[in-house]
Design a protein around this motif. Structure first.
Motif: not given
Length: 203
Positions: A46-74
């Protein structure tokens, strides 16, 4: 079972597809938390780092870009405010989704989009060897809670084969999942639904 991409991380211990979510706002963020609660491995951006940070304690992997999401996901979902935002994230921004997508992956747009944009995205996905569904919710305002999932109903458009493969994920997102037909049909049904609601409210 979905086939793993060559550049994706390994399947989780649940032998389920690795998921990516771009857009972690009111809808996307709740979906990410829901998938994590069901044992899925989830990469988020997400372009808002705080939105991602809220999900990190739940186990989400934080990425730096949309491309990184695509490379890591199916299976990758976009949940963004407007059609313009979707086009930017998928095709135009620096390190966009298309730069990381691998043939055989699946892209699902759950944004309330335009038919023209969905068809444009679908053409691009076909060129990349990526399957696509447009699958907005029929209604999911802030605060709405369904009985079992993340919304009331998912309205899906795309090939029946792709719909079948993604079906178990969609079932986790709403009380019901409706297959509406070929690509863009889900968006058409959502826009009709919105128009009917607006007319009823005016009446």
């Amino acid at each position: 079972m979905l086939t793993s991409n060559s550049n994706s991380t390994t399947q989780s211990s649940f032998n389920r597809p690795i998921l990516g979510i771009i857009g972690c706002g009111n809808i996307g963020g709740r979906q990410a938390a829901n998938f994590l609660a069901h044992g899925y491995e989830v990469y988020v951006y997400d372009i808002n780092p705080d939105s991602m940070a809220e999900l990190q304690p739940l186990g989400a992997h934080i990425t730096d870009s949309c491309a990184e999401v695509a490379l890591s996901s199916q299976v990758i979902f976009t949940s963004l405010p407007t059609p313009t935002d979707v086009v930017s994230a998928v095709m135009e921004c620096e390190h966009n989704l298309c730069q990381g997508l691998q043939p055989g992956s699946i892209y699902v747009d759950i944004t309330t989009n335009s038919v023209e944009t969905v068809l444009k995205l679908h053409q691009t996905m076909e060129e990349l060897g990526v399957e696509m569904l447009d699958a907005p919710f029929n209604d999911c305002p802030i605060g709405v809670e369904s009985q079992r999932g993340m919304g009331l109903a998912v309205l899906a458009g795309g090939s029946k084969e792709t719909f079948s493969r993604v079906g178990p994920l969609l079932q986790l997102m709403a009380d019901s999942v409706l297959y509406c037909g070929e690509i863009s049909s889900g968006t058409k049904c959502k826009l009709i639904h919105n128009a009917v609601n607006a007319t009823a409210q005016q009446a």
